[in-house]
Design a protein around this motif. Structure first.
Motif, PDB file in Angstrom:
ATOM      1  N   THR A 176       0.854  -1.117   0.035  1.00 46.13           N
ATOM      2  CA  THR A 176       0.090   0.020  -0.102  1.00 46.13           C
ATOM      3  C   THR A 176       0.726   1.350  -0.159  1.00 46.13           C
ATOM      4  OG1 THR A 176       0.081  -0.053   2.407  1.00 46.13           O
ATOM      5  CG2 THR A 176      -1.857  -1.099   1.272  1.00 46.13           C
ATOM      6  N   THR A 177       0.204   2.512  -0.377  1.00 41.40           N
ATOM      7  CA  THR A 177       1.079   3.676  -0.222  1.00 41.40           C
ATOM      8  C   THR A 177      -0.126   4.508  -0.544  1.00 41.40           C
ATOM      9  OG1 THR A 177       2.849   4.970  -1.267  1.00 41.40           O
ATOM     10  CG2 THR A 177       1.211   3.751  -2.743  1.00 41.40           C
ATOM     11  N   LYS A 178       0.149   6.192  -0.753  1.00 45.42           N
ATOM     12  CA  LYS A 178      -0.842   7.105  -1.155  1.00 45.42           C
ATOM     13  C   LYS A 178      -0.495   7.815  -2.181  1.00 45.42           C
ATOM     14  CE  LYS A 178      -3.425   8.115   3.343  1.00 45.42           C
ATOM     15  NZ  LYS A 178      -3.495   9.133   4.264  1.00 45.42           N
ATOM     16  N   GLU A 179      -1.343   8.132  -2.877  1.00 37.27           N
ATOM     17  CA  GLU A 179      -1.283   9.345  -4.219  1.00 37.27           C
ATOM     18  C   GLU A 179      -1.781  10.376  -3.873  1.00 37.27           C
ATOM     19  OE1 GLU A 179      -1.114   8.406  -8.835  1.00 37.27           O
ATOM     20  OE2 GLU A 179      -2.913   8.362  -7.971  1.00 37.27           O
ATOM     21  N   GLY A 180      -1.182  11.541  -3.369  1.00 40.25           N
ATOM     22  CA  GLY A 180      -1.538  12.269  -2.460  1.00 40.25           C
ATOM     23  C   GLY A 180      -2.286  12.287  -1.289  1.00 40.25           C
ATOM     24  N   ASP A 181      -3.620  12.187  -1.170  1.00 40.90           N
ATOM     25  CA  ASP A 181      -4.533  11.612   0.087  1.00 40.90           C
ATOM     26  C   ASP A 181      -5.234  10.439  -0.322  1.00 40.90           C
ATOM     27  OD1 ASP A 181      -3.853  13.983   1.529  1.00 40.90           O
ATOM     28  OD2 ASP A 181      -5.565  15.202   0.874  1.00 40.90           O
ATOM     29  N   ASP A 249     -11.625  -2.045   6.007  1.00 43.92           N
ATOM     30  CA  ASP A 249     -10.945  -1.108   6.996  1.00 43.92           C
ATOM     31  C   ASP A 249      -9.432  -0.865   7.194  1.00 43.92           C
ATOM     32  OD1 ASP A 249     -13.635  -0.634   8.060  1.00 43.92           O
ATOM     33  OD2 ASP A 249     -13.824  -2.307   9.020  1.00 43.92           O
ATOM     34  N   TRP A 250      -8.934   0.281   7.386  1.00 44.97           N
ATOM     35  CA  TRP A 250      -7.529   0.573   7.525  1.00 44.97           C
ATOM     36  C   TRP A 250      -7.286   1.659   8.475  1.00 44.97           C
ATOM     37  CZ3 TRP A 250      -5.329   5.263   5.358  1.00 44.97           C
ATOM     38  CH2 TRP A 250      -6.489   5.894   4.523  1.00 44.97           C
ATOM     39  N   HIS A 251      -5.943   1.896   8.567  1.00 47.67           N
ATOM     40  CA  HIS A 251      -5.564   3.034   9.342  1.00 47.67           C
ATOM     41  C   HIS A 251      -4.224   3.492   8.861  1.00 47.67           C
ATOM     42  CE1 HIS A 251      -4.046  -0.597  11.295  1.00 47.67           C
ATOM     43  NE2 HIS A 251      -3.043   0.325  11.719  1.00 47.67           N
ATOM     44  N   GLU A 252      -3.599   4.490   9.194  1.00 45.99           N
ATOM     45  CA  GLU A 252      -2.298   4.939   8.813  1.00 45.99           C
ATOM     46  C   GLU A 252      -1.406   4.724   9.726  1.00 45.99           C
ATOM     47  OE1 GLU A 252      -2.461   9.226   8.137  1.00 45.99           O
ATOM     48  OE2 GLU A 252      -3.669   9.139   6.372  1.00 45.99           O
ATOM     49  N   GLY A 253      -0.006   4.314   9.121  1.00 44.53           N
ATOM     50  CA  GLY A 253       1.024   4.193   9.919  1.00 44.53           C
ATOM     51  C   GLY A 253       1.548   5.553  10.153  1.00 44.53           C
ATOM     52  N   PRO A 254       2.883   5.580  10.935  1.00 51.61           N
ATOM     53  CA  PRO A 254       3.355   6.872  11.412  1.00 51.61           C
ATOM     54  C   PRO A 254       3.745   7.852  10.333  1.00 51.61           C
ATOM     55  CG  PRO A 254       4.155   5.106  12.510  1.00 51.61           C
ATOM     56  CD  PRO A 254       3.398   4.373  11.665  1.00 51.61           C
ATOM     57  N   HIS A 255       4.024   7.132   9.073  1.00 51.25           N
ATOM     58  CA  HIS A 255       4.421   8.038   7.902  1.00 51.25           C
ATOM     59  C   HIS A 255       3.335   8.285   7.052  1.00 51.25           C
ATOM     60  CE1 HIS A 255       8.578   8.570   9.024  1.00 51.25           C
ATOM     61  NE2 HIS A 255       8.280   7.460   9.792  1.00 51.25           N
ATOM     62  N   GLY A 256       2.036   7.622   7.367  1.00 54.72           N
ATOM     63  CA  GLY A 256       0.823   7.688   6.444  1.00 54.72           C
ATOM     64  C   GLY A 256       0.619   6.735   5.615  1.00 54.72           C
ATOM     65  N   SER A 257       1.472   5.635   5.658  1.00 52.33           N
ATOM     66  CA  SER A 257       0.854   4.502   4.879  1.00 52.33           C
ATOM     67  C   SER A 257      -0.230   3.734   5.289  1.00 52.33           C
ATOM     68  CB  SER A 257       2.068   3.750   4.660  1.00 52.33           C
ATOM     69  OG  SER A 257       3.536   4.085   4.084  1.00 52.33           O
ATOM     70  N   PRO A 258      -1.126   3.441   4.156  1.00 54.44           N
ATOM     71  CA  PRO A 258      -2.289   2.591   4.684  1.00 54.44           C
ATOM     72  C   PRO A 258      -2.186   1.127   5.191  1.00 54.44           C
ATOM     73  CG  PRO A 258      -2.502   3.454   2.636  1.00 54.44           C
ATOM     74  CD  PRO A 258      -1.062   3.594   2.878  1.00 54.44           C
ATOM     75  N   LEU A 259      -2.612   0.908   6.414  1.00 55.68           N
ATOM     76  CA  LEU A 259      -2.560  -0.526   6.926  1.00 55.68           C
ATOM     77  C   LEU A 259      -3.586  -1.189   7.319  1.00 55.68           C
ATOM     78  CD1 LEU A 259       0.469   0.408   9.571  1.00 55.68           C
ATOM     79  CD2 LEU A 259       0.730  -0.382   7.296  1.00 55.68           C
ATOM     80  N   ILE A 260      -3.771  -2.191   6.764  1.00 54.16           N
ATOM     81  CA  ILE A 260      -5.108  -2.870   6.592  1.00 54.16           C
ATOM     82  C   ILE A 260      -5.460  -3.395   8.007  1.00 54.16           C
ATOM     83  CG2 ILE A 260      -6.428  -4.775   5.663  1.00 54.16           C
ATOM     84  CD1 ILE A 260      -4.686  -4.055   2.985  1.00 54.16           C
ATOM     85  N   ASP A 261      -6.560  -2.947   8.510  1.00 54.37           N
ATOM     86  CA  ASP A 261      -7.080  -3.593   9.822  1.00 54.37           C
ATOM     87  C   ASP A 261      -7.004  -5.043   9.791  1.00 54.37           C
ATOM     88  OD1 ASP A 261      -7.112  -1.110  10.735  1.00 54.37           O
ATOM     89  OD2 ASP A 261      -9.393  -0.978  10.712  1.00 54.37           O
TER      90      ASP A 261
END
Length: 314
Positions: A176-181, A249-261
């Motif tokens: 996972t990662t982010k493209e912008g938000d 469902d997911w949450h962000e890691g400390p640097h914003g990467s999506p982590l899957i619940d």
């Protein structure tokens, strides 16, 4: 000679590389000019040099160069330089990263009797820009590809390779990662640990994935090892759904990467190097955050998924 050449070389060099005025090189180069890269052995003429500069400037539009030193000898000139620019557009098949690169090199110029450049040897080639961004080829990126073997027996058949891979058992991950938000991700089983000290991992991603450009422009990524009860999640991230994260469902890691619940385990890692391997890129990452649930992981073999908690010990 030195007083005459230095301002001429400086003016033409900066006009071409920093401002894109490629015709400024015409008065500097002699008829029959050639430029050879020590890194690759490739030789180009003036038209080839202009094409290279144009390609670099398109990818790094804010490129700025400093001529650190110009040493004039008898019929030769050595130029030492440093360049800085932002990777804003695709270059050598690599999507824009938005990262800033600092690169340096030296050129040896051989002059004709009129004081124009007849031959040029440079220690640098375009792949140095990517190397400065942590993107490295497994083989020389500027080198010509090796010819395909003519003998079909020189390598296993596609069916044999598929049969070989079916014998290998892996876990199932979502990268996972982010493209912008916007969160993005894909299912992958080409993951492994590289070392524990320092904590390094690698993941291999196909360049045709819709998540691939976002990974290149990211400084961090998430790797989620799916649990045995998360088979529906595999289907989501193996699909071409435009919004995969709307279904999990997911949450962000400390640097914003999506982590899957509810994953069996998740890490967030800093991307440190990107190795080009033809159709795929190998991302080497240093782990910065880890979460371990302890649930049984999902296991994959020969196109089927299994409960990793039901393994029989040998």
């Amino acid at each position: 000679m030195q007083q005459t050449l230095e301002p001429v070389i400086t003016a033409a060099w900066l006009a071409a590389w920093d401002k894109g005025d490629l015709d400024a090189l015409d008065a500097l180069m002699a008829e029959g000019y050639t430029r050879t890269s020590k890194a690759t052995g490739a030789t180009v003429d003036l038209a080839g040099l202009k094409a290279e500069i144009a390609s670099v400037r398109e990818a790094f539009p804010d490129l700025r160069t400093t001529l650190d030193d110009i040493v004039v000898g008898e019929g030769t000139v050595a130029v030492f330089w440093t360049s800085t620019g932002t990777h804003a557009h695709e270059y050598l098949g690599v999507p824009a990263t938005g990262l800033t690169v600092h690169t340096r090199g030296s050129n040896i110029l051989v002059l004709d009797p009129r004081g124009r450049v007849l031959q040029e040897t440079v220690t640098w080639d375009g792949s140095e820009l990517l190397a400065g961004l942590g993107i490295r080829p497994l083989r020389g990126i500027a080198a010509p590809p090796a010819p395909e073997p003519e003998d079909e027996d020189a390598q296993p058949s596609l069916d044999t390779m598929k049969a070989f891979n079916r014998q290998f058992i892996t876990g199932v991950t979502v990268v996972t990662t982010k493209e912008g938000d916007r969160p993005k991700g894909l299912a992958a089983n080409a993951y492994c640990s590289v070392s524990l000290e320092p904590p390094l991992v690698l993941v291999c991603v196909q360049k045709t994935s819709s998540t691939y450009p976002a990974l290149f422009s990211s400084s961090h990524l998430g790797i989620n090892i799916l649990g045995a009860d998360q088979k529906p999640t595999v289907g989501v991230f193996a699909s071409k759904s435009p919004d995969k994260f709307a279904e999990v469902d997911w949450h962000e890691g400390p640097h914003g990467s999506p982590l899957i619940d509810c994953s069996a385990a998740s890490i967030e890692a800093e991307i440190q190097e990107r190795f080009q391997a033809k159709t795929h890129t190998v991302f080497i990452c240093r782990v910065r955050h880890a979460e371990v649930d302890g649930a049984a992981p999902m296991v994959y073999k020969a196109g089927h998924f299994f409960d990793g908690g039901q393994l029989v010990e040998l």
